[in-house]
Design an enzyme around this catalytic site. Structure first.
Site, PDB file in Angstrom:
ATOM      1  N   SER A   1       0.805  -1.229   0.000  1.00  0.00           N
ATOM      2  CA  SER A   1       0.000   0.000   0.000  1.00  0.00           C
ATOM      3  C   SER A   1       0.835   1.275   0.000  1.00  0.00           C
ATOM      4  CB  SER A   1      -0.938   0.020   1.213  1.00  0.00           C
ATOM      5  OG  SER A   1      -0.194   0.002   2.422  1.00  0.00           O
TER       6      SER A   1
ATOM      7  N   ASP B   1      -2.620   8.836   7.431  1.00  0.00           N
ATOM      8  CA  ASP B   1      -3.591   7.990   8.131  1.00  0.00           C
ATOM      9  C   ASP B   1      -2.845   7.117   9.139  1.00  0.00           C
ATOM     10  OD1 ASP B   1      -2.435   5.908   6.683  1.00  0.00           O
ATOM     11  OD2 ASP B   1      -4.161   5.592   5.371  1.00  0.00           O
TER      12      ASP B   1
ATOM     13  N   HIS C   1       0.178   5.357   6.896  1.00  0.00           N
ATOM     14  CA  HIS C   1       0.877   5.868   5.707  1.00  0.00           C
ATOM     15  C   HIS C   1       1.325   7.319   5.868  1.00  0.00           C
ATOM     16  CE1 HIS C   1      -1.845   2.599   4.399  1.00  0.00           C
ATOM     17  NE2 HIS C   1      -0.769   2.216   3.747  1.00  0.00           N
TER      18      HIS C   1
END
Length: 363
Positions: free
Chosen positions: A34, A324, A327
């Site tokens: 991600s 977040d 990240h």
């Protein structure tokens, strides 16, 4: 060394780097999780998606693009620095024709080195499948420009690989007494995943990759998600920090061994942990108000659950190191890419990306 000679050498390298930006940009390929997924998971039936506001709030489109960021992620910023446009996700139907020659992003949120990492997300593109897609990509390009030109495009390309963090967060430490933690002690688990990673990188080399940036893990125990679950006074989660302490040096050793075996500097270690640690230890020095609280989220440190339209959202994303629970913000990503471009060997080993570009242009 004579100062005038030294300055001439500097100008020569800069001149080479400058001329590169005038030439056609080299292709760029991205593999991983991600941290580098640019939207492949949007085309999959999975919960590991960043396809809703406020993701993408600072992206030029102001839309959620599938990037786990408020704007650009690391691959986007590298693309821009090498004079290219951001690569499209491989699953995006728009990736066809001449756009294929720019490269492709094969990354998928939730995956790890191991195939059982991220099983809770169900339908994600595991590392082995990403390599299969890379083979498929080469067949598509070969039909477009022929096999010889395709081989040159791949050999000359820049590659970024980001794997490993999820093998701890979303596997070994996902639940108490996970299957992997019952199978291996941490001391045995780390060499096991390093040996599996070695196979992935050798396969990538076998598919033609010759310049590969390989990132380590960041400070796993210090992200807002871990602080929310394990911290009382802002201290990092010790078990995950211990895992990162073991993993990163063994990754460096493995990359060094691979380069020696191949007889050339194919794999370049990117010390993302040190890059993160710099602005986490002294956030104010980098213009951040906090390196503990996420911009978007809920609960302690905004570290619980996903970033959603119902989450707390900071008004100025540039002063938060984390976007977040897991990240970095776009601005933190920019600081990381700055070090990728010009960092000393403690950040980029054996050389930074500017040096790679200058050397490859000269060759």
């Amino acid at each position: 060394m004579d100062v005038s000679l030294f300055l001439c050498a500097i100008f020569l390298v800069l001149g080479q780097f400058g001329s590169l930006t005038q030439a056609a940009p080299r292709a760029f390929f991205v593999f991983g999780d991600s941290l580098v997924d640019s939207g492949n998971n949007n085309f999959l039936a999975t919960t590991a998606r960043a396809d809703a506001y406020p993701y993408g709030i600072d992206h030029p489109s102001h839309q959620a693009t599938g990037r786990f960021s408020n704007g650009y992620n690391i691959p986007d910023l590298i693309s821009l620095r090498i004079g290219s446009e951001p690569t499209l996700p491989y699953l995006n139907p728009q990736l066809n024709g001449q756009k294929l020659l720019i490269g492709a992003n094969f990354a998928s949120a939730g995956i790890g080195i191991l195939n059982d990492t991220g099983v809770q997300f169900v339908n994600i593109i595991r590392a082995t499948q990403q390599l299969q897609y890379f083979e498929q990509y080469q067949q598509r390009v070969s039909a477009l420009i022929g096999p010889e030109q395709t081989e040159k495009l791949i050999n000359d390309a820049l590659v970024l690989v980001t794997l490993g963090g999820n093998d701890f967060v979303n596997n070994y430490y996902l639940v108490p007494f996970s299957a992997r933690s019952r199978q291996y002690s941490l001391q045995d688990y780390v060499p096991f995943i390093i040996s599996e990673y070695r196979k992935i990188l050798l396969r990538l080399h076998g598919l033609g990759a010759r310049r590969v940036l390989v990132t380590g893990t960041g400070p796993l125990g210090c992200v807002p998600a871990e602080l929310a679950q394990h911290s009382r006074n802002g201290e990092c989660a010790s078990e995950l920090q211990k895992a990162a302490d073991m993993y990163n040096p063994q990754l460096d050793d493995m990359l060094r061994s691979l380069n020696e075996e191949l007889g050339q500097h194919v794999f370049v270690g990117v010390n993302t942990r040190k890059m993160h640690n710099d602005f986490m230890r002294d956030p104010a020095a980098f213009g951040f108000v906090t390196s503990k609280v996420a911009c978007c989220g809920q609960g302690p440190y905004n570290g619980l659950g996903l970033c959603t339209p119902m989450s707390n959202l900071c008004p100025n994303r540039d002063i938060y190191a984390f976007w977040d629970a897991f990240h970095p913000s776009e601005r933190a990503n920019r600081l990381i890419v700055d070090q990728i471009m010009i960092g000393a060997t403690e950040y980029m080993n054996p050389m930074n990306l500017s040096t790679i570009l200058a050397l490859d242009t000269n060759n």
